[in-house]
Design a protein around this motif. Structure first.
Motif, PDB file in Angstrom:
ATOM      1  N   THR A   1       0.810  -1.368  -0.143  1.00  0.00           N
ATOM      2  CA  THR A   1       0.133   0.002   0.035  1.00  0.00           C
ATOM      3  C   THR A   1       0.798   1.369   0.075  1.00  0.00           C
ATOM      4  OG1 THR A   1      -0.078   0.068   2.389  1.00  0.00           O
ATOM      5  CG2 THR A   1      -2.011  -1.041   1.233  1.00  0.00           C
ATOM      6  N   ALA A   2       2.008   1.257  -0.251  1.00  0.00           N
ATOM      7  CA  ALA A   2       2.883   2.259  -0.294  1.00  0.00           C
ATOM      8  C   ALA A   2       2.552   3.295  -1.377  1.00  0.00           C
ATOM      9  CB  ALA A   2       4.480   1.744  -0.387  1.00  0.00           C
ATOM     10  N   ARG A   3       2.928   4.740  -1.002  1.00  0.00           N
ATOM     11  CA  ARG A   3       2.581   5.560  -2.042  1.00  0.00           C
ATOM     12  C   ARG A   3       3.734   5.901  -2.753  1.00  0.00           C
ATOM     13  NH1 ARG A   3       1.550  10.512   0.913  1.00  0.00           N
ATOM     14  NH2 ARG A   3       2.818   9.566   2.758  1.00  0.00           N
ATOM     15  N   TYR A   4       3.425   6.151  -4.096  1.00  0.00           N
ATOM     16  CA  TYR A   4       4.476   6.298  -5.284  1.00  0.00           C
ATOM     17  C   TYR A   4       4.253   7.331  -5.784  1.00  0.00           C
ATOM     18  CZ  TYR A   4       5.936   1.333  -3.899  1.00  0.00           C
ATOM     19  OH  TYR A   4       6.160   0.527  -3.309  1.00  0.00           O
ATOM     20  N   THR A   5       5.273   8.177  -6.423  1.00  0.00           N
ATOM     21  CA  THR A   5       5.291   9.111  -7.315  1.00  0.00           C
ATOM     22  C   THR A   5       5.868   8.541  -8.854  1.00  0.00           C
ATOM     23  OG1 THR A   5       5.563  10.868  -6.122  1.00  0.00           O
ATOM     24  CG2 THR A   5       6.227  11.542  -8.201  1.00  0.00           C
TER      25      THR A   5
ATOM     26  N   ALA B   1      -2.544  14.252 -14.354  1.00  0.00           N
ATOM     27  CA  ALA B   1      -1.136  14.278 -15.015  1.00  0.00           C
ATOM     28  C   ALA B   1      -0.789  15.647 -15.124  1.00  0.00           C
ATOM     29  CB  ALA B   1      -1.315  13.401 -16.119  1.00  0.00           C
ATOM     30  N   GLY B   2       0.503  16.005 -14.974  1.00  0.00           N
ATOM     31  CA  GLY B   2       1.209  17.276 -15.497  1.00  0.00           C
ATOM     32  C   GLY B   2       2.632  16.952 -15.946  1.00  0.00           C
ATOM     33  N   VAL B   3       3.223  18.015 -16.281  1.00  0.00           N
ATOM     34  CA  VAL B   3       4.433  17.873 -16.728  1.00  0.00           C
ATOM     35  C   VAL B   3       5.408  18.935 -16.391  1.00  0.00           C
ATOM     36  CG1 VAL B   3       4.199  19.624 -18.901  1.00  0.00           C
ATOM     37  CG2 VAL B   3       6.026  18.230 -18.942  1.00  0.00           C
ATOM     38  N   HIS B   4       6.645  18.357 -15.661  1.00  0.00           N
ATOM     39  CA  HIS B   4       7.636  19.543 -15.298  1.00  0.00           C
ATOM     40  C   HIS B   4       8.829  19.189 -15.488  1.00  0.00           C
ATOM     41  CE1 HIS B   4       9.011  16.389 -11.863  1.00  0.00           C
ATOM     42  NE2 HIS B   4       7.893  15.892 -12.428  1.00  0.00           N
ATOM     43  N   VAL B   5       9.944  19.802 -15.003  1.00  0.00           N
ATOM     44  CA  VAL B   5      11.351  19.612 -15.507  1.00  0.00           C
ATOM     45  C   VAL B   5      12.313  19.000 -14.363  1.00  0.00           C
ATOM     46  CG1 VAL B   5      13.564  20.948 -16.180  1.00  0.00           C
ATOM     47  CG2 VAL B   5      11.577  21.150 -17.404  1.00  0.00           C
ATOM     48  N   ILE B   6      13.019  18.062 -14.640  1.00  0.00           N
ATOM     49  CA  ILE B   6      13.998  17.594 -13.893  1.00  0.00           C
ATOM     50  C   ILE B   6      15.325  17.911 -14.543  1.00  0.00           C
ATOM     51  CG2 ILE B   6      15.211  15.439 -12.811  1.00  0.00           C
ATOM     52  CD1 ILE B   6      12.413  14.092 -12.890  1.00  0.00           C
ATOM     53  N   ARG B   7      16.294  18.378 -13.810  1.00  0.00           N
ATOM     54  CA  ARG B   7      17.862  18.798 -14.395  1.00  0.00           C
ATOM     55  C   ARG B   7      18.463  17.755 -13.666  1.00  0.00           C
ATOM     56  NH1 ARG B   7      16.802  23.552 -16.849  1.00  0.00           N
ATOM     57  NH2 ARG B   7      15.211  24.712 -16.129  1.00  0.00           N
ATOM     58  N   PRO B   8      19.205  16.818 -14.987  1.00  0.00           N
ATOM     59  CA  PRO B   8      20.045  15.843 -14.607  1.00  0.00           C
ATOM     60  C   PRO B   8      21.388  16.408 -14.568  1.00  0.00           C
ATOM     61  CG  PRO B   8      18.840  15.115 -16.377  1.00  0.00           C
ATOM     62  CD  PRO B   8      18.620  16.668 -16.138  1.00  0.00           C
ATOM     63  N   SER B   9      22.191  15.866 -13.829  1.00  0.00           N
ATOM     64  CA  SER B   9      23.768  16.045 -13.781  1.00  0.00           C
ATOM     65  C   SER B   9      24.322  15.323 -14.746  1.00  0.00           C
ATOM     66  CB  SER B   9      24.298  15.588 -12.303  1.00  0.00           C
ATOM     67  OG  SER B   9      23.775  16.437 -11.253  1.00  0.00           O
TER      68      SER B   9
ATOM     69  N   ILE C   1       6.456  13.818 -17.527  1.00  0.00           N
ATOM     70  CA  ILE C   1       5.297  13.737 -17.379  1.00  0.00           C
ATOM     71  C   ILE C   1       4.797  13.009 -16.219  1.00  0.00           C
ATOM     72  CG2 ILE C   1       3.052  12.899 -18.504  1.00  0.00           C
ATOM     73  CD1 ILE C   1       4.319  13.707 -21.142  1.00  0.00           C
ATOM     74  N   GLN C   2       4.331  13.587 -15.137  1.00  0.00           N
ATOM     75  CA  GLN C   2       4.102  12.780 -13.918  1.00  0.00           C
ATOM     76  C   GLN C   2       2.591  12.380 -14.025  1.00  0.00           C
ATOM     77  OE1 GLN C   2       3.740  14.675  -9.611  1.00  0.00           O
ATOM     78  NE2 GLN C   2       5.806  14.604 -10.126  1.00  0.00           N
ATOM     79  N   ILE C   3       2.414  11.083 -13.795  1.00  0.00           N
ATOM     80  CA  ILE C   3       1.094  10.366 -13.931  1.00  0.00           C
ATOM     81  C   ILE C   3       0.519   9.790 -12.624  1.00  0.00           C
ATOM     82  CG2 ILE C   3       1.594   9.564 -16.360  1.00  0.00           C
ATOM     83  CD1 ILE C   3       2.480   6.682 -15.223  1.00  0.00           C
ATOM     84  N   ALA C   4       1.552  10.165 -11.645  1.00  0.00           N
ATOM     85  CA  ALA C   4       0.914   9.610 -10.134  1.00  0.00           C
ATOM     86  C   ALA C   4       1.880  10.477  -9.243  1.00  0.00           C
ATOM     87  CB  ALA C   4       0.872   8.426  -9.905  1.00  0.00           C
TER      88      ALA C   4
ATOM     89  N   PHE D   1      -1.853   3.844  -5.874  1.00  0.00           N
ATOM     90  CA  PHE D   1      -2.358   3.559  -7.096  1.00  0.00           C
ATOM     91  C   PHE D   1      -2.210   1.882  -7.428  1.00  0.00           C
ATOM     92  CE2 PHE D   1       1.727   5.113  -8.489  1.00  0.00           C
ATOM     93  CZ  PHE D   1       2.221   3.917  -9.088  1.00  0.00           C
ATOM     94  N   ASN D   2      -3.265   1.510  -8.021  1.00  0.00           N
ATOM     95  CA  ASN D   2      -3.231   0.142  -8.687  1.00  0.00           C
ATOM     96  C   ASN D   2      -2.663   0.121 -10.006  1.00  0.00           C
ATOM     97  OD1 ASN D   2      -4.423  -1.111  -6.345  1.00  0.00           O
ATOM     98  ND2 ASN D   2      -6.544  -0.709  -7.103  1.00  0.00           N
ATOM     99  N   ARG D   3      -2.808   1.290 -10.777  1.00  0.00           N
ATOM    100  CA  ARG D   3      -2.304   1.244 -12.035  1.00  0.00           C
ATOM    101  C   ARG D   3      -2.374   2.636 -12.609  1.00  0.00           C
ATOM    102  NH1 ARG D   3      -4.396   1.279 -17.170  1.00  0.00           N
ATOM    103  NH2 ARG D   3      -3.380   0.258 -18.831  1.00  0.00           N
ATOM    104  N   ALA D   4      -0.928   3.095 -13.396  1.00  0.00           N
ATOM    105  CA  ALA D   4      -0.822   4.324 -13.845  1.00  0.00           C
ATOM    106  C   ALA D   4      -0.314   4.010 -15.302  1.00  0.00           C
ATOM    107  CB  ALA D   4      -0.144   5.071 -12.964  1.00  0.00           C
ATOM    108  N   ALA D   5      -0.869   4.829 -16.459  1.00  0.00           N
ATOM    109  CA  ALA D   5      -0.295   4.521 -17.685  1.00  0.00           C
ATOM    110  C   ALA D   5       0.066   5.815 -18.284  1.00  0.00           C
ATOM    111  CB  ALA D   5      -1.179   3.538 -18.276  1.00  0.00           C
ATOM    112  N   LEU D   6       0.813   5.719 -19.476  1.00  0.00           N
ATOM    113  CA  LEU D   6       0.770   7.093 -20.395  1.00  0.00           C
ATOM    114  C   LEU D   6       1.247   6.299 -21.562  1.00  0.00           C
ATOM    115  CD1 LEU D   6       0.869  10.277 -20.957  1.00  0.00           C
ATOM    116  CD2 LEU D   6       3.472   9.788 -20.494  1.00  0.00           C
TER     117      LEU D   6
END
Length: 687
Positions: free
Chosen positions: A564-568, A631-639, A653-656, A661-666
């Motif tokens: 039941t853990a919460r995830y992003t 869902a929404g879109v944001h930026v991650i800046r990798p090293s 694109i953040q879908i959760a 959640f039981n299922r997330a898709a894009l």
């Protein structure tokens, strides 16, 4: 209003397609060689009798390649910087003098005599079969051009004696072999036949080398053999299939294929033809090599079990191009004549690509490692060796008659290796690969696109990143720690399965790791589909790809297995900053026509028509095919990463978000673009 918009979109799509350069004729090959030669000319030393090109154990080879170019230019009557008869005479004599030519065992490494060392001044320096072969290649062309060059009789005699004595030494005679690299032996045997008129080694030893090579295609439990399922190449045939270096080697597979330069000469000299079974294997290998190791832009679709020791080294590109010369000029080794026409197209486009890189370089010298991959730095000597080799390839193309041969743009091509799951794709619009198993040879890999280039070999997205500088699904816990990702390379082959399964393809659909060696799952395609999964105790990830000529569709699904853990969960779309001449950025084009530069704040996906991922000289458009609630879109800046040293911002694109959640898709479609106009036109087409 609709008709003008459609017309504008159609015009933009024409702009989006990379311009097809005219096939090279002899004049084009010489123009290319002349430009490269002009960048090297200032390094000539009349006093020492050779070009000073950075030392580094490569100067005999570099000088031999320049001798080769001068020699072909003389034979062809070319007038320009790529011809200098005086220097050719000096170089020919210098290369058969001591050092680099030695008649006593004084060197190190693969010690033998007679033969060549890798220094123009130190007889005790290193020896290797490539040093002999590459110097002998240039000397053979000089011998053929002896009349046009007005070589002194004394030099001609020294060339003949040096090549003949070396070829007949035990270091080069059958059954000697270095791993499975029969190409060097073919070159030496052909050279001996050319300068002496004695075809013995070319007919007998070359035939024996070929027979052993094709008899060793299939491995055993202890030995990998020369090829794996799908005809991927094993660098170490005598070791385990799971060895790091046996993942595959785009560079060495093509280097070995350069034996095709000499096969027709051997047949004319009386060598027996390959057996029917060997010819069939050869056709399968050519199909796999052209489809799986080359791009339409003329660069390698490059993954290497030797990792950073070889990956993107420009000197290796110079060696591998010789395979395209051999295939484009072959009369007897191709599955069909179109493979020769496609090889010529790739060779010519590769020259265009290299020339673009040279024009960007501050001193006109393409770096020793491309795309700033400098985990294993290369000195200037490697860059000069690459330039000399590639210049020589233009001369070889002229000598092989390619300037008068037909060229044809290949259709979309793919290759698939069911045991490691590698799927390579190249089209006139883009090239990419999926590499689920990396056997720890390199740090990138997984179920997603390992890289994305456009049709001119400009970096559209990345060159080999890991999350977050990669494509793929990234799952993190509520503290932001990575839980799992779809772009994680697997360390080993799993018998009886396939980490990425073809579901629609001309051949290879359903093939698994135990597929028999000897068949290439490769060639032209129009609609190619594949799917793969990975799992943790709590989560299951599935990635499904569809490839067409102009676009790619990918679907990602994460499903809870337990807990039941919460995830992003974010789906990643990387960019390439490169040298930063044009800043990389993520632009969201909204449904109302406005544009937003995406940052750390979440932009709701419901209002986004498409994303334009802007990289240094290219980029791509991402068109959502589904829009999950919230869902929404944001930026991650990798090293910076070792395998992706110049990343730009990654669109996520953040879908959760911190959800149970039981299922997330894009699902999205994407294709390379170069500007806002192309992005708008492509997005309209991909809806």
């Amino acid at each position: 209003m609709l008709r003008p918009l459609l017309a504008a979109a159609a015009a933009a799509l024409v702009l989006a397609a990379p311009a097809k350069a005219a096939p090279y004729d002899d004049n084009a090959y010489w123009a290319f060689a002349d430009k490269l030669q002009q960048r090297i000319d200032d390094h000539w030393s009349e006093q020492d009798g050779y070009f000073h090109l950075g030392g580094g154990g490569s100067e005999p080879m570099s000088n031999s390649m320049l001798l080769l170019t001068y020699s072909v230019a003389a034979m062809e009557g070319h007038e320009g910087p790529a011809r200098n008869d005086h220097r050719a005479r000096v170089l020919a004599d210098r290369l058969v003098s001591a050092p680099p030519f030695v008649t006593k065992k004084t060197g190190s490494g693969q010690v033998h005599a007679p033969g060549w060392v890798n220094s123009m001044t130190n007889a005790h320096s290193g020896q290797h079969l490539v040093f002999d072969a590459e110097v002998v290649d240039g000397l053979t062309y000089a011998y053929r051009a002896r009349e046009a060059l007005q070589l002194p009789d004394s030099t001609v005699k020294k060339i003949r004696n040096a090549i003949h004595s070396t070829a007949h030494g035990s270091f080069w005679r059958y059954p000697t072999i270095r791993l499975n690299q029969i190409n060097w032996y073919a070159l030496i045997y052909a050279a001996d036949a050319t300068v002496t008129g004695d075809n013995t080694l070319l007919k007998r030893d070359f035939s024996q080398q070929l027979t052993r090579f094709f008899n060793g295609v299939r491995g055993t439990a202890a030995r990998a053999g020369n090829f794996g399922p799908g005809m991927r190449f094993h660098y170490l045939p005598g070791q385990s299939i799971n060895g790091r270096m046996n993942l595959d080697s785009a560079e060495y597979a093509n280097i070995v294929l350069t034996f095709t330069r000499f096969y027709d000469q051997a047949r004319r000299a009386g060598m027996a033809p390959m057996s029917a079974s060997a010819q069939n294997l050869m056709h399968q290998w050519v199909t796999r090599a052209v489809s799986g190791y080359w791009t339409h832009a003329g660069y390698m679709n490059w993954d290497s079990g030797l990792g950073f020791q070889r990956w993107h080294q420009s000197k290796k590109l110079g060696l591998t191009q010789e395979a395209l010369v051999g295939l484009a000029s072959s009369d007897s080794l191709l599955p069909g004549k179109q493979w020769g026409e496609w090889s010529k197209s790739m060779l010519d486009n590769g020259f265009d690509f290299y020339e673009r890189l040279a024009e960007r370089a501050p001193n006109g010298l393409v770096p020793g490692v491309l795309f700033d991959v400098n985990v294993v730095p290369q000195a200037s000597s490697s860059a000069y060796l690459a330039a000399a080799r590639i210049e020589a390839n233009a001369a070889r193309a002229v000598d092989a008659g390619l300037g008068k041969k037909t060229s044809a743009t290949p259709p979309p091509l793919y290759s698939y290796d069911p045991d490691i799951g590698r799927l390579a794709v190249t089209t006139p619009t883009y090239n990419t690969a999926v590499v689920p198993v990396n056997q720890q040879a390199f740090p990138y890999g997984g179920l997603d696109l390992a890289r994305l280039f456009d049709g001119q070999q400009e970096v559209a997205a990345n060159i080999g990143g890991r999350p977050p500088a990669s494509f793929g699904l990234l799952v993190r816990d509520v503290n932001g720690r990575q839980v799992t990702a779809s772009q994680l390379g697997r360390p080993r082959i799993v018998p009886g399965s396939s980490p990425l399964r073809l579901t629609k393809a001309p051949s290879g659909a359903g093939a698994i790791s135990s597929a028999a060696v000897g068949r290439a799952y490769a060639g032209p395609f129009s609609d190619l589909r594949a799917t793969g999964t990975s799992s943790t105790r709590d989560l299951s990830l599935r990635v499904t790809h569809r490839f067409t000529r102009d676009w790619i569709q990918t679907n990602w699904t994460v499903t809870r297995r337990t807990g039941t853990a919460r995830y992003t969960a974010d789906v990643l779309f990387p960019s390439w900053k490169g040298e930063g001449t044009s800043p990389a950025s993520i632009v969201a084009v909204m449904k109302d026509g406005t544009s937003v530069t995406v940052g750390s704040r979440l932009v709701p996906l419901t209002g986004v028509a498409y994303l334009w991922v802007r990289s240094e000289r290219s980029g791509y458009v991402v068109v959502p095919q589904s829009r999950p609630a919230g869902a929404g879109v944001h930026v991650i800046r990798p090293s910076a990463q070792s395998s992706d040293p110049k990343p730009g911002p990654t669109a996520a694109i953040q879908i959760a978000r911190a959800k149970t959640f039981n299922r997330a898709a894009l699902a999205v479609r994407l294709t390379p673009v170069h500007n806002a106009q192309e992005a708008a036109a492509a997005a309209a087409r991909l809806k």
